[in-house]
Design a protein around this motif. Structure first.
Motif, mmCIF file in Angstrom:
data_model
loop_
_atom_site.group_PDB
_atom_site.id
_atom_site.type_symbol
_atom_site.label_atom_id
_atom_site.label_comp_id
_atom_site.label_asym_id
_atom_site.label_seq_id
_atom_site.Cartn_x
_atom_site.Cartn_y
_atom_site.Cartn_z
ATOM 1 N N ILE A 1 38.021 44.901 31.567
ATOM 2 C CA ILE A 1 36.947 45.523 30.858
ATOM 3 C C ILE A 1 36.168 46.218 31.792
ATOM 4 C CG2 ILE A 1 34.890 45.123 29.266
ATOM 5 C CD1 ILE A 1 36.339 42.849 27.689
ATOM 6 N N GLY A 2 35.571 45.517 32.710
ATOM 7 C CA GLY A 2 34.800 46.109 33.712
ATOM 8 C C GLY A 2 35.634 47.461 34.401
ATOM 9 N N LEU A 3 36.827 47.349 34.568
ATOM 10 C CA LEU A 3 37.535 48.540 34.997
ATOM 11 C C LEU A 3 37.582 49.571 34.015
ATOM 12 C CD1 LEU A 3 40.409 46.746 37.390
ATOM 13 C CD2 LEU A 3 38.037 47.988 38.123
ATOM 14 N N MET A 4 37.756 49.296 32.888
ATOM 15 C CA MET A 4 37.896 50.335 31.912
ATOM 16 C C MET A 4 36.614 51.064 31.650
ATOM 17 S SD MET A 4 41.211 50.425 30.554
ATOM 18 C CE MET A 4 40.971 51.011 29.252
ATOM 19 N N ALA A 5 35.558 50.344 31.951
ATOM 20 C CA ALA A 5 34.272 50.847 31.622
ATOM 21 C C ALA A 5 33.597 51.730 33.027
ATOM 22 C CB ALA A 5 33.059 49.670 31.246
ATOM 23 N N GLY A 6 34.532 51.570 33.921
ATOM 24 C CA GLY A 6 34.084 52.388 35.282
ATOM 25 C C GLY A 6 33.272 51.697 36.086
ATOM 26 N N LEU A 7 33.245 50.447 35.829
ATOM 27 C CA LEU A 7 32.105 49.448 36.579
ATOM 28 C C LEU A 7 32.743 49.189 37.911
ATOM 29 C CD1 LEU A 7 29.338 48.419 36.237
ATOM 30 C CD2 LEU A 7 30.593 46.154 35.617
ATOM 31 N N THR A 8 32.291 49.737 38.924
ATOM 32 C CA THR A 8 32.850 49.368 40.483
ATOM 33 C C THR A 8 31.838 48.962 41.448
ATOM 34 O OG1 THR A 8 33.234 51.549 40.889
ATOM 35 C CG2 THR A 8 35.160 50.500 39.992
ATOM 36 N N ILE B 1 35.064 41.832 40.176
ATOM 37 C CA ILE B 1 35.870 42.790 40.411
ATOM 38 C C ILE B 1 36.108 42.979 41.830
ATOM 39 C CG2 ILE B 1 36.101 45.378 40.207
ATOM 40 C CD1 ILE B 1 34.400 45.245 37.657
ATOM 41 N N ALA B 2 35.231 42.730 42.737
ATOM 42 C CA ALA B 2 35.545 42.894 44.159
ATOM 43 C C ALA B 2 36.158 41.630 44.460
ATOM 44 C CB ALA B 2 34.101 42.914 44.787
ATOM 45 N N VAL C 1 31.084 30.929 44.749
ATOM 46 C CA VAL C 1 30.434 30.368 45.865
ATOM 47 C C VAL C 1 29.745 31.605 46.443
ATOM 48 C CG1 VAL C 1 30.114 29.367 48.240
ATOM 49 C CG2 VAL C 1 31.528 28.444 46.268
ATOM 50 N N GLU C 2 30.434 32.641 46.763
ATOM 51 C CA GLU C 2 29.904 33.907 47.469
ATOM 52 C C GLU C 2 28.866 34.656 46.602
ATOM 53 O OE1 GLU C 2 33.781 35.488 50.070
ATOM 54 O OE2 GLU C 2 33.859 35.804 47.620
ATOM 55 N N LEU C 3 29.033 34.737 45.072
ATOM 56 C CA LEU C 3 28.000 35.126 44.147
ATOM 57 C C LEU C 3 26.822 34.225 44.441
ATOM 58 C CD1 LEU C 3 27.314 36.827 42.007
ATOM 59 C CD2 LEU C 3 28.462 35.135 40.424
ATOM 60 N N ALA C 4 26.996 33.335 44.532
ATOM 61 C CA ALA C 4 25.659 32.379 44.409
ATOM 62 C C ALA C 4 25.074 32.477 45.835
ATOM 63 C CB ALA C 4 26.139 30.748 44.430
ATOM 64 N N GLN D 1 39.095 34.584 30.043
ATOM 65 C CA GLN D 1 39.634 34.735 31.358
ATOM 66 C C GLN D 1 39.071 35.512 32.395
ATOM 67 O OE1 GLN D 1 43.648 35.353 30.756
ATOM 68 N NE2 GLN D 1 44.215 33.192 30.199
ATOM 69 N N ASN D 2 38.886 35.385 33.727
ATOM 70 C CA ASN D 2 38.632 36.256 34.703
ATOM 71 C C ASN D 2 39.244 37.741 34.643
ATOM 72 O OD1 ASN D 2 36.565 34.411 35.205
ATOM 73 N ND2 ASN D 2 37.545 33.846 37.435
ATOM 74 N N ALA D 3 40.484 37.562 34.415
ATOM 75 C CA ALA D 3 41.237 38.919 34.432
ATOM 76 C C ALA D 3 40.908 39.786 33.238
ATOM 77 C CB ALA D 3 42.963 38.570 34.552
ATOM 78 N N ALA D 4 40.706 39.140 32.064
ATOM 79 C CA ALA D 4 40.251 39.813 31.068
ATOM 80 C C ALA D 4 38.826 40.615 31.362
ATOM 81 C CB ALA D 4 40.261 39.236 29.807
ATOM 82 N N ALA D 5 37.884 40.070 31.766
ATOM 83 C CA ALA D 5 36.891 40.645 32.390
ATOM 84 C C ALA D 5 36.834 41.768 32.985
ATOM 85 C CB ALA D 5 35.660 39.533 32.717
#
Length: 74
Positions: free
Chosen positions: A67-74, A26-27, A32-35, A60-64
């Motif tokens: 979902i994250g944004l719909m759940a309020g995950l930021t 989402i960010a 590589v940055e996550l790793a 797809q990343n966009a679909a994930a």
């Protein structure tokens, strides 16, 4: 069931590491940055991201991200 409720439900299936991978996505971070941030290999970050998307039921990343944004995950 409305989308935010469904999104919150599937987010609940994620492990803490998978939630971190979704927040990273989402960010706008790369694998590589996550790793680097989680002190794992790039392959490990890819596996984590793949596992997260599998549990969310998306490919797809966009679909994930949606979902994250719909759940309020930021």
């Amino acid at each position: 069931m409305d989308e935010p409720t469904h999104a919150k439900g599937v987010i609940g299936l994620l492990s803490p590491a998978e939630k971190a991978a979704l927040k990273s996505l989402i960010a706008g971070e790369s694998l590589v940055e996550l790793a680097r941030r989680r002190a794992i290999t790039t392959e490990g970050a890819y596996d984590l991201s793949s596992s997260m998307k599998l549990k969310l039921g998306v490919t797809q990343n966009a679909a994930a991200v949606r979902i994250g944004l719909m759940a309020g995950l930021t």
